[in-house]
Design an enzyme around this catalytic site. Structure first.
Site, PDB file in Angstrom:
ATOM      1  NE  ARG A  64       6.218 -55.558  24.636  1.00 38.58           N
ATOM      2  CZ  ARG A  64       6.051 -55.285  25.940  1.00 38.58           C
ATOM      3  NH1 ARG A  64       5.708 -54.088  26.335  1.00 38.58           N
ATOM      4  NH2 ARG A  64       6.238 -56.229  26.846  1.00 38.58           N
ATOM      5  CE1 TYR A 117      -2.282 -45.233   2.737  1.00 36.98           C
ATOM      6  CE2 TYR A 117      -2.896 -45.873   4.958  1.00 36.98           C
ATOM      7  CZ  TYR A 117      -2.395 -46.192   3.718  1.00 36.98           C
ATOM      8  OH  TYR A 117      -2.004 -47.479   3.460  1.00 36.98           O
ATOM      9  CG  ASP A 189       0.504 -38.788   6.958  1.00 36.61           C
ATOM     10  OD1 ASP A 189       1.609 -38.757   6.390  1.00 36.61           O
ATOM     11  OD2 ASP A 189      -0.230 -39.796   6.966  1.00 36.61           O
ATOM     12  CE  LYS A 214       3.193 -46.067   1.791  1.00 33.63           C
ATOM     13  NZ  LYS A 214       2.126 -45.239   2.314  1.00 33.63           N
TER      14      LYS A 214
END
Ligand SMILES: *Cc1c(COP(=O)(O)O)cnc(C)c1O
Length: 403
Positions: A64, A117, A189, A214
């Site tokens: 993790r 977004y 972003d 993306k």
């Protein structure tokens, strides 16, 4: 992080930029990176174990906290974004939520855009205000609006450029300059542009975030997110990520690294295809407007030239007609395409289209739809890597069918 390779061109960087210059032997001689699936790593002595446990971002302690596959991928993305350090997360939203929850606390204020977004917009208008964080949303096309919205408790400015779905731009240098003067952090972003077309840190932005789902991944087969910046601040975000459990899987880090090798080649082709489609559609009598920053008709074309190399792979078009007829034509056009696929997301090898209004009408009021820039007649097109003549032929046929 060492920067033995900063002078490499981006085409070479994506091939070689993941190797740890300080410890090249650690990555071994295998040309493809290993997928480190171990959840935990052993030490020879308790002293060595204590050192592993206490070193931030140790890649061989507990998965993790990170792992060597992830670290390789992060090294490369950091270099692509001209940053010291990067943190991979399980999705773009994982990177966004972890970053925001690391950078602000109750009583702080954020300035962000009206167009974000959808998931980011929900964090900013729902989750964070519920936790006592104040948020002001401004029109991104006016850089001075960010300055005017600033307050003494403003800690962060969030920008997204080009934005979804109308490809509106935010002036990166203007926002960064103002924020720097006041000690306010900035986060951009950069998903739509990709580091091939725009590098926000070159304009003074502190943190750069991607939905790696993306362009960075590029094959519509993984979900990941990444945030890049100075090592100290990325370490702060990493400390939250291990609390929130937003870590990426080692398999995904491997796949993402594989996708990144061809990022410049893919994006160059997507840029070409999107520009050709934008020019073609702008001439078509059924189309009222094409939104694409590289077109001379884009209202912020001068800003585009200052901060982007190319317009990117995404464009949107608005059909002629009133709210009803424009809506119907747009919907028929999207449904009539045969080669371009009808799906959300972007940045993959295949061309994707969405009729935004029919997608959102169940969850957004007409007013909120308008605020988000979603005209009933708007279709978003995310160009893939196909032959552009085939794409034009597909669109010509769909335009005729939509009539
Ligand atoms: C897709 C997207 C996100 C969210 O990323 P996920 O990987 O879907 O969580 C954030 N910002 C932008 C601009 C996006 O396109």
């Amino acid at each position: 992080m060492s920067h033995a390779t900063p002078q490499l061109d981006i085409l070479s960087l994506v091939i070689h930029g993941d190797v740890d210059d300080a410890h090249p032997a650690l990555d071994g001689t295998a040309l493809a990176p290993a997928i480190h699936t171990a959840s935990t790593y052993s030490a020879r002595t308790s002293g060595e174990f204590a050192a592993m446990a206490n070193e931030p971002r140790h890649p061989r302690y507990y998965a993790r906290y990170g792992n060597p596959t992830q670290a390789r991928c992060e090294r490369l993305i950091a270099r692509l974004e001209n940053a010291e350090s990067a943190l991979l997360c399980a999705s773009g939203m994982g990177a966004m939520s972890t970053s925001l929850l690391s950078l602000v606390k109750a009583g702080d204020h954020i300035v962000a855009q009206t167009a974000h977004y959808m998931g980011t917009a929900q964090l900013l208008t729902d989750l964070l205000p519920g936790m006592g964080v104040e948020v002001t949303l401004v029109d991104q096309r006016d850089a001075s609006a960010f300055c005017e919205a600033a307050r003494p408790n403003t800690r962060l400015m969030v920008v997204e450029t080009p934005s979804n779905p109308t490809l509106a731009l935010t002036g990166l240098a203007a926002v960064a300059r103002f924020a720097r003067e006041r000690g306010i952090l900035t986060l951009a972003d950069n998903t739509f542009a990709s580091p091939i077309n725009q590098r926000p840190r070159d304009f003074g932005i502190d943190l750069v975030l991607h939905s790696a789902t993306k362009y960075l991944g590029g094959h519509s087969d993984l979900m990941a997110g990444v945030v890049c910046g100075d090592a100290g601040i990325i370490e702060k975000i990493w400390k939250r990520s291990i609390m929130l459990g937003t870590n990426v899987s080692p398999f995904t880090a491997f796949l993402l690294l594989r996708g990144l090798r061809t990022l410049p080649l893919r994006v160059a082709r997507q840029n070409e295809n999107a520009l050709a489609l934008a020019r073609f559609l702008e001439e078509h009598p059924a189309i009222a407007r094409v939104h694409y920053p590289e077109l001379e008709s884009h209202p912020q074309h001068a800003l585009f030239k200052r901060q982007m190399r190319h317009g990117g792979g995404v464009l949107s078009v608005e059909f002629k007609g009133d709210a009803q007829t424009g809506y119907e034509t747009a919907k028929r056009f999207a449904a009539s395409l045969k080669l371009a696929r009808h799906a959300v997301s972007l940045g993959g090898v295949e061309t994707l289209v969405v009729h935004a209004a029919s997608m959102w009408e169940a969850s957004l009021s007409p007013e909120n739809m308008q605020k988000a820039g979603i005209s009933p007649a708007l279709v978003r097109i995310a160009a893939g890597l196909e032959n552009v003549d085939d794409l034009r032929a597909d669109m010509t046929a769909a335009l005729a069918a939509a009539g």
